[in-house]
Design an enzyme around this catalytic site. Structure first.
Site, short mmCIF file in Angstrom:
data_model
loop_
_atom_site.label_atom_id
_atom_site.label_comp_id
_atom_site.label_asym_id
_atom_site.label_seq_id
_atom_site.Cartn_x
_atom_site.Cartn_y
_atom_site.Cartn_z
N LYS A 293 1.95 3.30 14.25
CA LYS A 293 3.33 2.98 14.61
C LYS A 293 3.45 1.88 15.68
O LYS A 293 4.51 1.28 15.84
CB LYS A 293 4.05 4.22 15.17
CG LYS A 293 4.17 5.36 14.22
CD LYS A 293 5.25 5.11 13.19
CE LYS A 293 5.45 6.30 12.28
NZ LYS A 293 5.72 5.93 10.91
N TYR B 223 6.35 8.71 7.70
CA TYR B 223 5.08 7.99 7.70
C TYR B 223 5.30 6.49 7.58
O TYR B 223 4.66 5.69 8.26
CB TYR B 223 4.24 8.50 6.52
CG TYR B 223 2.82 7.99 6.45
CD1 TYR B 223 1.93 8.21 7.48
CD2 TYR B 223 2.36 7.32 5.31
CE1 TYR B 223 0.61 7.76 7.40
CE2 TYR B 223 1.06 6.89 5.21
CZ TYR B 223 0.18 7.10 6.26
OH TYR B 223 -1.10 6.66 6.18
N PRO C 296 -2.96 5.68 17.64
CA PRO C 296 -2.94 5.01 16.33
C PRO C 296 -2.96 5.97 15.14
O PRO C 296 -3.05 5.53 14.00
CB PRO C 296 -4.19 4.12 16.35
CG PRO C 296 -5.05 4.66 17.42
CD PRO C 296 -4.22 5.48 18.35
N HIS D 160 0.85 -1.18 0.00
CA HIS D 160 0.00 0.00 0.00
C HIS D 160 0.89 1.24 0.00
O HIS D 160 1.83 1.30 0.78
CB HIS D 160 -0.86 -0.03 1.26
CG HIS D 160 -2.04 0.87 1.19
ND1 HIS D 160 -1.93 2.23 1.19
CD2 HIS D 160 -3.35 0.60 1.10
CE1 HIS D 160 -3.13 2.76 1.10
NE2 HIS D 160 -4.02 1.79 1.05
N TYR E 18 -7.80 10.29 4.92
CA TYR E 18 -7.84 11.14 6.11
C TYR E 18 -8.71 12.34 5.79
O TYR E 18 -8.36 13.13 4.90
CB TYR E 18 -6.45 11.65 6.46
CG TYR E 18 -5.44 10.59 6.87
CD1 TYR E 18 -5.59 9.87 8.04
CD2 TYR E 18 -4.32 10.35 6.08
CE1 TYR E 18 -4.64 8.91 8.42
CE2 TYR E 18 -3.37 9.39 6.45
CZ TYR E 18 -3.54 8.69 7.63
OH TYR E 18 -2.62 7.75 8.00
P1 RFL Z 1 -0.50 -6.41 22.52
O1 RFL Z 1 -0.81 -6.65 21.11
O2 RFL Z 1 -1.47 -5.62 23.33
O3 RFL Z 1 -0.26 -7.82 23.21
C1 RFL Z 1 -0.14 -7.92 24.60
C2 RFL Z 1 -0.54 -9.33 24.99
O4 RFL Z 1 -0.36 -9.46 26.40
C3 RFL Z 1 -1.48 -10.13 26.97
N1 RFL Z 1 -1.55 -9.69 28.37
C4 RFL Z 1 -1.12 -10.47 29.39
N2 RFL Z 1 -0.60 -11.70 29.40
C5 RFL Z 1 -0.22 -12.22 30.61
N3 RFL Z 1 -0.37 -11.52 31.79
C6 RFL Z 1 -0.91 -10.27 31.80
N4 RFL Z 1 -1.05 -9.61 32.96
C7 RFL Z 1 -1.31 -9.70 30.57
N5 RFL Z 1 -1.85 -8.51 30.21
C8 RFL Z 1 -1.98 -8.53 28.88
C9 RFL Z 1 -2.65 -9.67 26.12
O5 RFL Z 1 -3.73 -10.59 26.19
C10 RFL Z 1 -2.01 -9.62 24.72
O6 RFL Z 1 -2.13 -10.87 24.06
O7 RFL Z 1 0.90 -5.66 22.73
P2 RFL Z 1 2.22 -5.65 21.81
O8 RFL Z 1 2.69 -7.03 21.51
O9 RFL Z 1 3.11 -4.70 22.51
O10 RFL Z 1 1.75 -5.03 20.40
C11 RFL Z 1 1.37 -3.68 20.29
C12 RFL Z 1 0.27 -3.55 19.24
O11 RFL Z 1 -0.80 -4.43 19.56
C13 RFL Z 1 -0.27 -2.11 19.16
O12 RFL Z 1 0.77 -1.18 19.31
C14 RFL Z 1 -0.95 -1.85 17.81
O13 RFL Z 1 -2.13 -2.62 17.68
C15 RFL Z 1 -1.28 -0.36 17.65
N6 RFL Z 1 -2.05 -0.12 16.40
C16 RFL Z 1 -1.41 -0.06 15.19
N7 RFL Z 1 -0.07 -0.20 15.11
C17 RFL Z 1 0.56 -0.22 13.91
O14 RFL Z 1 1.81 -0.35 13.88
N8 RFL Z 1 -0.14 -0.12 12.72
C18 RFL Z 1 -1.51 0.02 12.71
O15 RFL Z 1 -2.11 0.07 11.64
C19 RFL Z 1 -2.20 0.08 13.98
N9 RFL Z 1 -3.54 0.18 14.04
C20 RFL Z 1 -3.46 0.00 16.47
C21 RFL Z 1 -4.18 0.14 15.26
C22 RFL Z 1 -4.14 -0.04 17.70
C23 RFL Z 1 -5.51 0.10 17.72
N10 RFL Z 1 -6.18 0.12 18.98
C24 RFL Z 1 -6.29 -1.06 19.75
C25 RFL Z 1 -6.25 1.36 19.64
C26 RFL Z 1 -5.55 0.24 15.29
C27 RFL Z 1 -6.23 0.23 16.52
C28 RFL Z 1 -7.74 0.34 16.54
#
Ligand code: RFL
Length: 397
Positions: A303, A394, A299, A77, A207
């Site tokens: 990143k 970006y 978000p 993309h 956007y």
């Molecule tokens: P995660 O993915 O939250 O995984 C954490 C894991 O830990 C578990 N957990 C526990 N396990 C054991 N004991 C505990 N006490 C625990 N507490 C929690 C959870 O169940 C989970 O499985 O963290 P990680 O690995 O650091 O990854 C980070 C990403 O998930 C996050 O930064 C992104 O999703 C942010 N984000 C985006 N990032 C991008 O780079 N590109 C995107 O296009 C993008 N789109 C987004 C997004 C985040 C969004 N939300 C949720 C606000 C879109 C959205 C809607």
């Protein structure tokens, strides 16, 4: 039945992108590790979040043989479109900056791939096991106290603990206040985050800056599209009907001028308060933070997952060097190396938030900010050097 007690050289908390990349890399180099995950497997498969992976993230995953799925099913993309009070324009960022592109691949699919790879290589994971606290991280006997979904307590001993359990996990909570500095910013902007069972309506990330608030469009798959709608703080996620959501998206994205959006059932909705925070340092004794546990980033610039993968690779190299070669340089420099990248991403994300949101007040300061925002958008529309700068920041991390 989750394992309640045990030991491993590295206990990884959380099976998100950060924890699973780290665990795969450690396992590939023969480091004894285990992943403790609070959720059950089916929950992980259903957890739709990120989708836009930076070129550097893809390179990291490729380097370690973890990119087969996204190479097969993801798609590249390279365009974003801005719709504003001054008309619309597109930026093809593959032709700007460093010429890099995003790969669109749903985060839950990436997690599924990483998990499959880890299990196929003989990795240990305990689902339904919540880390309650990391104990003794600053001493000779670090451990993690855990609780299973049915309430059984347990303890995992470790040489190192990798806190990859997100913003509300146990790792962050376990660092004493006096050992860490917390930097927070509430951007005072709320979004409804929506996932629609509908094909994308644009070939670009969309956007829209509108007087009624921001609206965003991001492709996920040929049948799923993520939308964002800025809303009042405190809006309950289910207070808008599907029809109201689509009407509002049409209005803010200028459907009358630019064509209607392809509608479908809204299958997921959440309220997202745009907030950022960073912990410094990302280490407390034997405990290291990575991913959202290390820093939360709004978000707006996609990143978070990219930082998570980058940090996981750095942490894996650091722990492998220390555990297999007694070389501590990586563990000592881990925090500083990550923080430089985190602050760079935070700065850009903050810039994007200011670009994309109108100040809602009628006071002088809001009117002033709206003019500077409009001027920033004009520079992006007209200045090649500004576009190159934008493209580099970006797509990069
Ligand atoms: P995660 O993915 O939250 O995984 C954490 C894991 O830990 C578990 N957990 C526990 N396990 C054991 N004991 C505990 N006490 C625990 N507490 C929690 C959870 O169940 C989970 O499985 O963290 P990680 O690995 O650091 O990854 C980070 C990403 O998930 C996050 O930064 C992104 O999703 C942010 N984000 C985006 N990032 C991008 O780079 N590109 C995107 O296009 C993008 N789109 C987004 C997004 C985040 C969004 N939300 C949720 C606000 C879109 C959205 C809607």
């Amino acid at each position: 039945m989750p394992t309640v007690d045990g030991s491993a050289d590295v206990v990884v908390l959380g099976a998100g992108p950060a924890g699973l990349v780290l665990a795969n890399l450690l396992l590939a180099r023969g480091v004894d590790c285990v992943v403790l995950e609070r959720a059950e497997l089916d929950h992980l498969h259903a957890r739709a979040r990120a989708g836009f992976l930076a070129a550097n993230t893809v390179r990291i995953l490729e380097r370690h043989g973890l990119a087969d799925g996204l190479r097969r099913r993801g798609h590249t993309h390279s365009t974003c479109e801005f719709r504003t009070e001054d008309g619309r324009f597109q930026l093809d960022y593959s032709a700007l900056g460093r010429g890099e592109v995003h790969t669109v691949y749903p985060q839950q699919d990436l997690v599924e791939d990483l998990l499959a790879h880890y299990l196929a290589a003989g990795g240990r994971i305990s689902f339904g096991t919540e880390a309650v606290a990391v104990r003794g991280a600053d001493g000779a006997e670090p451990s993690v106290s855990v609780r299973t979904a049915d309430g059984r307590p347990g303890r995992w001993r470790a040489r190192y603990v990798a806190g990859c359990d997100g913003r509300h996990g146990a790792a962050r909570r376990s660092i004493p206040d006096h050992s860490v500095r917390r930097f927070r910013r509430d951007h005072d902007v709320t979004w409804l985050g929506l996932l629609a069972e509908a094909p994308p309506s644009l070939d670009a990330v969309g956007y829209a800056v509108h007087e009624r608030g921001f609206a965003g469009h991001m492709a996920r798959t040929s049948a799923l599209t993520r939308y964002y709608l800025q809303c009042e703080r405190g809006t309950p996620a289910d207070s808008w009907s599907d029809e109201r959501i689509w009407d509002e998206l049409d209005l803010r994205m200028g459907a009358k001028e630019y064509g209607p959006l392809r509608r479908g059932r809204i299958v997921q909705r959440s309220v997202i308060g745009l907030e950022s925070d960073v912990l410094e340092p990302l280490r407390y004794g034997a405990l290291f933070l990575a991913g959202d546990a290390a820093s939360l980033i709004s978000p707006s610039a996609a990143k978070g997952a990219n930082l998570a993968v980058l940090e996981a690779e750095l942490l894996a190299h650091a722990l492998i060097d220390d555990l297999t070669r007694k070389d501590p340089v990586g563990v000592e420099s881990y925090s500083a190396r990550c923080l430089a990248r985190i602050w760079s991403a935070q700065e850009f994300s903050h810039w994007m938030i200011e670009l994309l949101h109108s100040a809602s007040g009628r006071d002088d300061a809001s009117r002033f900010l709206n003019r500077t925002r409009r001027s920033r958008m004009a520079a992006l529309r007209t200045s090649r050097s500004q576009q190159d700068w934008f493209a580099e920041r970006y797509v990069g991390v």
